[in-house]
Design an enzyme around this catalytic site. Structure first.
Site, PDB file in Angstrom:
ATOM      1  N   ASP A   1      -3.664   5.163  -1.818  1.00 14.87           N
ATOM      2  CA  ASP A   1      -4.174   3.828  -1.485  1.00 14.87           C
ATOM      3  C   ASP A   1      -5.553   4.039  -0.853  1.00 14.87           C
ATOM      4  OD1 ASP A   1      -4.185   1.001  -0.987  1.00 14.87           O
ATOM      5  OD2 ASP A   1      -3.719   1.417   1.105  1.00 14.87           O
ATOM      6  N   SER A   2      -6.191   2.928  -0.521  1.00 14.84           N
ATOM      7  CA  SER A   2      -7.497   3.036   0.132  1.00 14.84           C
ATOM      8  C   SER A   2      -7.364   3.431   1.605  1.00 14.84           C
ATOM      9  CB  SER A   2      -8.224   1.698   0.043  1.00 14.84           C
ATOM     10  OG  SER A   2      -7.459   0.705   0.689  1.00 14.84           O
TER      11      SER A   2
ATOM     12  N   TYR B   1     -11.249  -1.326  -0.616  1.00 17.35           N
ATOM     13  CA  TYR B   1     -11.537  -1.352  -2.050  1.00 17.35           C
ATOM     14  C   TYR B   1     -11.818  -2.789  -2.512  1.00 17.35           C
ATOM     15  CZ  TYR B   1      -9.785   3.413  -3.132  1.00 17.35           C
ATOM     16  OH  TYR B   1      -9.608   4.767  -3.232  1.00 17.35           O
ATOM     17  N   GLY B   2     -11.213  -3.751  -1.781  1.00 19.25           N
ATOM     18  CA  GLY B   2     -11.145  -5.134  -2.251  1.00 19.25           C
ATOM     19  C   GLY B   2     -12.468  -5.838  -2.453  1.00 19.25           C
TER      20      GLY B   2
ATOM     21  N   CYS C   1      -1.631   0.662  -4.422  1.00 14.83           N
ATOM     22  CA  CYS C   1      -2.786  -0.185  -4.139  1.00 14.83           C
ATOM     23  C   CYS C   1      -2.906  -1.197  -5.272  1.00 14.83           C
ATOM     24  CB  CYS C   1      -4.035   0.693  -4.066  1.00 14.83           C
ATOM     25  SG  CYS C   1      -5.559  -0.259  -3.910  1.00 14.83           S
TER      26      CYS C   1
ATOM     27  N   GLU D   1      -6.699  -2.362   9.177  1.00 16.86           N
ATOM     28  CA  GLU D   1      -7.191  -0.987   9.379  1.00 16.86           C
ATOM     29  C   GLU D   1      -7.639  -0.781  10.833  1.00 16.86           C
ATOM     30  OE1 GLU D   1      -7.648   1.884   7.379  1.00 16.86           O
ATOM     31  OE2 GLU D   1      -6.378   0.939   5.866  1.00 16.86           O
TER      32      GLU D   1
ATOM     33  N   HIS E   1      -1.457  -3.382   2.155  1.00 18.56           N
ATOM     34  CA  HIS E   1      -1.718  -3.437   3.599  1.00 18.56           C
ATOM     35  C   HIS E   1      -0.947  -4.578   4.284  1.00 18.56           C
ATOM     36  CE1 HIS E   1      -5.131  -0.788   2.861  1.00 18.56           C
ATOM     37  NE2 HIS E   1      -5.377  -0.731   4.154  1.00 18.56           N
TER      38      HIS E   1
END
Ligand code: DGL
Length: 269
Positions: A12-13, A44-45, A75, A154, A190
């Protein structure tokens, strides 16, 4: 070493893919896991499909260099933009998150109105609309991009007292509720880190988590390819991140419910 004893590679990121790691640990405890969080490039979004495909290829190559037997793209954004290319270019079983979550949402909705919150790039791809309709053709799918959530998560702002996060969730989900949805897909791995807040704010809708929904698909794929780890030994997890390990250790440990202090390695890819 038998091929089935090799680890599953999960990427995933950043922290989001830990929702998949947690589900695998709880349900397939013999599996070894190599986890890669591409925290240098998170989020990434807000990146283009081309950039994300480049990251996804680098992540896949890194996991292959660690000898994984299969890859779980944990992801939604990478799944939406890059899964087909990964399947074309790498000869390894690959499981994503969008199709399993869509199947679950299509099964749960009673009024055939499904809402999705996801990253801007995942929403723009239209992948969820296509996938949900492939399981329930006359379903209405309403999507909202939720760009503030990944940076907040995050940063560890995942508690009910974090008003910024609560306000952001309300602002993204309320318009979907107004459309009459009875089922909401958390279309970013997330988002389950703030699942309790979502449940408290919107107690009357079905909530589908994309990460945990993919577990069945991963199990079926491993079983179908004779790759399930049947050694009887408890599996091990190795964590890698492309950015600074310290923040990941702190917030990842909180989410997994077990300390991973000192256990996260820096990946050079
Ligand atoms: N967790 C990811 C997803 O499921 C990526 C979020 C991001 O980096 O923007 O889409």
């Amino acid at each position: 070493m038998a091929l089935s004893d090799k680890p599953i590679g999960i990427f995933d990121s950043g922290l989001g893919g830990l929702t998949v790691v947690k589900a695998v640990l709880e349900n397939m405890p013999n599996e070894n896991i190599i986890y890669l969080g591409d925290s240098l490039n998170v989020p990434y979004g807000d990146k283009t499909s081309g950039q994300i495909t480049e990251f996804a290829f680098n992540n896949t190559k890194f996991l292959l260099s660690k000898g994984v037997k299969a890859i779980a793209i944990a992801c939604n954004t990478a799944d939406a933009t890059s899964r087909r290319e990964i399947l074309q270019c790498f000869d390894i079983p690959v499981v994503g998150v969008i199709s399993p979550a869509s199947e679950r949402a299509a099964r749960l909705t009673k009024n055939k109105k499904v809402g999705v919150i996801a990253t801007a790039t995942a929403v723009k791809s239209g992948a969820y609309e296509r996938a949900v309709k492939s399981y329930l053709s006359d379903c209405q799918v309403f999507s909202e991009a939720a760009p503030a959530l990944v940076p907040l998560i995050e940063a560890g702002k995942i508690n009910k007292t974090d008003t910024e996060t609560v306000d952001a969730l309300s602002s993204y989900i309320c318009p979907l509720i107004e459309k009459g949805i009875d089922t909401l897909v958390l279309g970013c791995t997330h988002y389950p880190l703030v699942l309790e807040i979502v449940k408290e704010l919107f107690p009357d809708i079905n909530i589908v988590c994309s990460g945990t929904s993919s577990l069945g698909a991963l199990y079926d794929r491993l079983k179908g390819d004779n790759l399930l780890n049947v050694s009887g030994k408890k599996g091990e997890v190795r964590f890698y991140v492309t950015g600074e390990p310290s923040y990941f250790e702190k917030n990842g440990g909180l989410f997994l419910g077990t300390s991973i202090e000192g256990k996260v390695e820096k990946a050079v890819i």
